[in-house]
Write an enzyme that holds these catalytic residues in place. Structure first.
Site, PDB file in Angstrom:
ATOM      1  N   ASP A  59     -40.650 -69.228   6.841  1.00 15.86           N
ATOM      2  CA  ASP A  59     -39.392 -69.242   6.098  1.00 15.86           C
ATOM      3  C   ASP A  59     -38.394 -70.196   6.754  1.00 15.86           C
ATOM      4  O   ASP A  59     -38.372 -70.341   7.982  1.00 15.86           O
ATOM      5  CB  ASP A  59     -38.802 -67.830   6.052  1.00 15.86           C
ATOM      6  CG  ASP A  59     -37.697 -67.703   5.020  1.00 15.86           C
ATOM      7  OD1 ASP A  59     -37.632 -68.544   4.104  1.00 15.86           O
ATOM      8  OD2 ASP A  59     -36.902 -66.765   5.146  1.00 15.86           O
ATOM      9  N   ASN A 107     -42.370 -66.871  -6.059  1.00 18.83           N
ATOM     10  CA  ASN A 107     -41.923 -68.259  -5.907  1.00 18.83           C
ATOM     11  C   ASN A 107     -41.944 -69.047  -7.212  1.00 18.83           C
ATOM     12  O   ASN A 107     -41.328 -70.120  -7.307  1.00 18.83           O
ATOM     13  CB  ASN A 107     -42.759 -68.996  -4.850  1.00 18.83           C
ATOM     14  CG  ASN A 107     -42.412 -68.598  -3.434  1.00 18.83           C
ATOM     15  OD1 ASN A 107     -43.224 -68.726  -2.515  1.00 18.83           O
ATOM     16  ND2 ASN A 107     -41.193 -68.111  -3.211  1.00 18.83           N
TER      17      ASN A 107
END
Length: 294
Positions: A59, A107
């Site tokens: 991330d 996503n």
């Protein structure tokens, strides 16, 4: 070149290695030249007690790019270099399995331009990194709903699995179009379909669920690393991380270098892992990680 002291020769290490016959202790020289910081971390690391399975939530690519006034695509591309370093380091340290969270089912909510770029970047990565994968004897697996990915991506995934099928080193799992809840649902649907065909009506067990997970046959993660400082697991390996040690670092993924990975391993070895038990008098005995499906 710095000289490193190899660890793992104590009586305790001998007992641990005997209890885990598949453990192969790494030689630190396999990492090649190291920085002074890396040398210090390796000196504090017991190479006989590394995690068997490391899972990583990669991330911070977007924030890294934003801080440098670059497009998000630059952050994602830089993140692939960090992935390369992480993969090669883990393979050379003889980690049994490494799972990288590359693309979640959520996503797809991102702008199409970004998801299209990520799919193209993935295809580039699989092709360009294949020499490194083969050189390090890595076997590839993919976790997630592959059938929902673009046809070209699926083709490259199949090719990667086939090309590395005979390798005998670390298993590299890329979680693509992956969601922890989706994985459990898929496993339960497989169990229901199987039982309907066999006319069975016994209670479902944890072992039966594990046998139908994407990670079947792999040990559950011992260590979950999340970069960028976010304090959540983001629907990642929800079943498998039940007893994983979780390490969250403020470092953004493109800046997560080899030293930060070694630092995570040093921190892991400081943790006391009891798997729900308690210490009674002496040191706890090592409990091997459960293997999914066994």
């Amino acid at each position: 070149m710095l000289t490193l002291r190899r660890k793992g020769n104590s009586p305790e290490d001998a007992v641990l290695t005997k209890s885990h016959p598949n453990i192969s202790v790494a030689d630190p020289s396999a990492l090649g030249p190291v920085t002074p910081e890396e040398a210090q971390l390796l000196a504090n690391l017991d190479l006989a007690r590394l995690p068997r399975h490391v899972a990583v939530i990669m991330d911070g690519n977007g924030r890294w790019a934003q801080r440098k006034h670059l497009p998000r695509a630059a952050g994602h591309r830089s993140g692939t270099q960090t992935a390369r370093t992480t993969i090669e380091t883990c393979a050379r340290l003889k980690i049994e399995a490494l799972t990288l969270y590359a693309f979640s089912v959520e996503n797809w909510r991102r702008p199409k331009t970004e998801t299209d770029f990520l799919m193209q970047l993935l295809r580039e990565y699989l092709r360009q990194e294949m020499p490194l994968i083969q050189r390090n004897n890595i076997r590839m697996r993919f976790l997630g709903r592959a059938s929902e990915l673009p046809a070209g991506v699926q083709q490259d995934m199949r090719a990667a699995v086939e090309k590395t099928a005979k390798n005998t080193g670390m298993v590299l799992c890329l979680a693509l179009n992956y969601g922890g809840r989706a994985e459990i649902v898929d496993a339960l649907n497989e169990i229901v379909a199987q039982r309907n065909g066999e006319s069975r009506n016994a209670p479902v067990t944890e072992e039966e669920v594990s046998r139908h997970l994407y990670t079947a046959g792999l040990p559950d993660p011992d260590l979950l690393i999340r970069s960028s400082g976010e304090m959540r697991v983001s629907n990642f390996l929800l079943w498998q991380i039940a007893y994983a040690e979780i390490l969250v670092t403020e470092t953004l993924w493109p800046d997560f270098n080899r030293a930060r990975l070694l630092e995570a391993f040093v921190e892991f070895q400081k943790r006391e892992r009891r798997y729900g038990g308690i210490r009674e008098g002496g040191p706890d005995s090592e409990v091997p990680a459960r293997v999914a499906g066994q």
